[in-house]
Design a protein around this motif. Structure first.
Motif, mmCIF file in Angstrom:
data_model
loop_
_atom_site.group_PDB
_atom_site.id
_atom_site.type_symbol
_atom_site.label_atom_id
_atom_site.label_comp_id
_atom_site.label_asym_id
_atom_site.label_seq_id
_atom_site.Cartn_x
_atom_site.Cartn_y
_atom_site.Cartn_z
ATOM 1 N N LEU A 248 34.940 -23.630 -4.943
ATOM 2 C CA LEU A 248 33.679 -24.220 -4.514
ATOM 3 C C LEU A 248 33.005 -24.984 -5.643
ATOM 4 C CD1 LEU A 248 32.063 -21.360 -2.421
ATOM 5 C CD2 LEU A 248 33.197 -23.419 -1.596
ATOM 6 N N HIS A 249 32.438 -26.086 -5.280
ATOM 7 C CA HIS A 249 31.605 -26.851 -6.202
ATOM 8 C C HIS A 249 30.200 -26.819 -5.630
ATOM 9 C CE1 HIS A 249 35.108 -28.280 -8.359
ATOM 10 N NE2 HIS A 249 35.663 -28.513 -7.188
ATOM 11 N N VAL A 250 29.274 -26.338 -6.428
ATOM 12 C CA VAL A 250 27.892 -26.196 -5.966
ATOM 13 C C VAL A 250 27.030 -27.228 -6.665
ATOM 14 C CG1 VAL A 250 25.919 -24.640 -5.779
ATOM 15 C CG2 VAL A 250 28.238 -23.741 -5.520
ATOM 16 N N HIS A 251 26.219 -27.885 -5.865
ATOM 17 C CA HIS A 251 25.283 -28.883 -6.377
ATOM 18 C C HIS A 251 23.868 -28.425 -6.041
ATOM 19 C CE1 HIS A 251 28.710 -31.571 -6.904
ATOM 20 N NE2 HIS A 251 29.102 -31.170 -5.702
ATOM 21 N N THR A 252 22.907 -29.005 -6.702
ATOM 22 C CA THR A 252 21.514 -28.698 -6.429
ATOM 23 C C THR A 252 20.900 -29.836 -5.635
ATOM 24 O OG1 THR A 252 21.374 -27.439 -8.482
ATOM 25 C CG2 THR A 252 19.300 -28.104 -7.469
ATOM 26 N N LYS A 253 20.266 -29.479 -4.513
ATOM 27 C CA LYS A 253 19.598 -30.469 -3.673
ATOM 28 C C LYS A 253 18.260 -30.846 -4.305
ATOM 29 C CE LYS A 253 19.905 -27.839 0.058
ATOM 30 N NZ LYS A 253 19.828 -27.406 1.473
ATOM 31 N N PRO B 87 20.653 -24.644 -3.586
ATOM 32 C CA PRO B 87 22.070 -24.968 -3.769
ATOM 33 C C PRO B 87 22.736 -25.438 -2.484
ATOM 34 C CG PRO B 87 21.816 -22.619 -3.541
ATOM 35 C CD PRO B 87 20.435 -23.211 -3.522
ATOM 36 N N VAL B 88 23.751 -26.273 -2.617
ATOM 37 C CA VAL B 88 24.606 -26.676 -1.503
ATOM 38 C C VAL B 88 26.024 -26.804 -2.050
ATOM 39 C CG1 VAL B 88 24.150 -29.152 -1.808
ATOM 40 C CG2 VAL B 88 24.968 -28.302 0.395
ATOM 41 N N SER B 89 26.981 -26.230 -1.333
ATOM 42 C CA SER B 89 28.362 -26.271 -1.805
ATOM 43 C C SER B 89 29.166 -27.293 -1.017
ATOM 44 C CB SER B 89 29.013 -24.895 -1.664
ATOM 45 O OG SER B 89 29.242 -24.597 -0.299
ATOM 46 N N THR B 90 30.331 -27.594 -1.546
ATOM 47 C CA THR B 90 31.239 -28.485 -0.827
ATOM 48 C C THR B 90 31.624 -27.857 0.511
ATOM 49 O OG1 THR B 90 33.066 -27.516 -2.096
ATOM 50 C CG2 THR B 90 32.183 -29.623 -2.869
ATOM 51 N N ALA C 226 24.965 -37.216 24.457
ATOM 52 C CA ALA C 226 23.629 -37.673 24.842
ATOM 53 C C ALA C 226 22.513 -36.995 24.046
ATOM 54 C CB ALA C 226 23.405 -37.425 26.334
ATOM 55 N N TYR C 227 22.871 -35.960 23.279
ATOM 56 C CA TYR C 227 21.865 -35.203 22.532
ATOM 57 C C TYR C 227 22.014 -35.447 21.041
ATOM 58 C CZ TYR C 227 21.270 -32.732 26.913
ATOM 59 O OH TYR C 227 21.023 -32.434 28.214
ATOM 60 N N PRO C 228 20.890 -35.630 20.336
ATOM 61 C CA PRO C 228 20.978 -35.819 18.885
ATOM 62 C C PRO C 228 21.315 -34.500 18.195
ATOM 63 C CG PRO C 228 18.685 -35.739 19.581
ATOM 64 C CD PRO C 228 19.514 -35.715 20.830
ATOM 65 N N VAL C 229 21.945 -34.603 17.042
ATOM 66 C CA VAL C 229 22.273 -33.432 16.237
ATOM 67 C C VAL C 229 21.519 -33.565 14.922
ATOM 68 C CG1 VAL C 229 24.105 -32.163 15.055
ATOM 69 C CG2 VAL C 229 24.561 -33.244 17.270
ATOM 70 N N VAL C 230 20.729 -32.558 14.604
ATOM 71 C CA VAL C 230 20.015 -32.531 13.334
ATOM 72 C C VAL C 230 20.563 -31.337 12.559
ATOM 73 C CG1 VAL C 230 17.775 -32.273 12.193
ATOM 74 C CG2 VAL C 230 17.944 -33.537 14.345
ATOM 75 N N ALA C 231 21.006 -31.580 11.342
ATOM 76 C CA ALA C 231 21.588 -30.525 10.525
ATOM 77 C C ALA C 231 21.014 -30.598 9.112
ATOM 78 C CB ALA C 231 23.105 -30.674 10.504
ATOM 79 N N GLU C 232 20.976 -29.456 8.477
ATOM 80 C CA GLU C 232 20.283 -29.349 7.189
ATOM 81 C C GLU C 232 20.782 -30.312 6.126
ATOM 82 O OE1 GLU C 232 19.039 -26.047 3.840
ATOM 83 O OE2 GLU C 232 20.467 -25.499 5.387
ATOM 84 N N GLU C 233 22.066 -30.312 5.837
ATOM 85 C CA GLU C 233 22.557 -31.118 4.725
ATOM 86 C C GLU C 233 22.482 -32.610 5.032
ATOM 87 O OE1 GLU C 233 22.429 -29.262 2.376
ATOM 88 O OE2 GLU C 233 22.906 -27.366 3.330
ATOM 89 N N SER C 234 22.839 -33.012 6.228
ATOM 90 C CA SER C 234 22.758 -34.439 6.556
ATOM 91 C C SER C 234 21.309 -34.877 6.705
ATOM 92 C CB SER C 234 23.560 -34.754 7.820
ATOM 93 O OG SER C 234 23.073 -34.011 8.912
ATOM 94 N N PHE C 235 20.445 -33.992 7.142
ATOM 95 C CA PHE C 235 19.024 -34.306 7.239
ATOM 96 C C PHE C 235 18.458 -34.535 5.846
ATOM 97 C CE2 PHE C 235 14.530 -33.204 7.386
ATOM 98 C CZ PHE C 235 14.093 -33.979 8.444
ATOM 99 N N GLN C 236 18.885 -33.734 4.886
ATOM 100 C CA GLN C 236 18.414 -33.858 3.509
ATOM 101 C C GLN C 236 18.801 -35.193 2.888
ATOM 102 O OE1 GLN C 236 16.668 -31.696 1.473
ATOM 103 N NE2 GLN C 236 16.374 -30.264 3.150
ATOM 104 N N SER C 237 19.961 -35.733 3.323
ATOM 105 C CA SER C 237 20.485 -36.921 2.653
ATOM 106 C C SER C 237 20.168 -38.228 3.374
ATOM 107 C CB SER C 237 22.003 -36.787 2.498
ATOM 108 O OG SER C 237 22.609 -36.768 3.769
#
Length: 84
Positions: free
Chosen positions: A33-38, A43-46, A65-76
């Motif tokens: 695992l490679h962990v980065h800091t948001k 932390p967020v890992s690969t 037809a429904y949107p997807v909101v997710a933590e890591e992609s939302f952050q970026s």
């Protein structure tokens, strides 16, 4: 997909999606695992990012037809609350 039973119809494919994401996490762990800091300091890992990518792709395929909101992609990405 028949929308009258959409929640029941999604159980099996979503369970499979969760299993696939879990396998992705285990594969990433085996590679190391490679962990980065948001930006917020957490932390967020690969493995986090890889599993989220599997889940997002699967949910978009199952429920386009429904949107997807997710933590890591939302952050970026910039989020526009007015977008459908």
């Amino acid at each position: 997909m028949d929308t009258s039973n959409w929640s029941r119809d999604l159980v099996a494919p979503v369970l499979q999606l969760a299993r696939t994401a879990g396998s992705t996490i285990l594969s990433e762990q085996a590679l190391g695992l490679h962990v980065h800091t948001k930006p917020d300091g957490s932390p967020v890992s690969t493995a986090d990012k890889a599993a989220e990518a599997v889940i997002i792709a699967g949910l978009k395929s199952l429920t386009p037809a429904y949107p997807v909101v997710a933590e890591e992609s939302f952050q970026s990405t910039a989020y526009d609350a007015t977008s459908p």
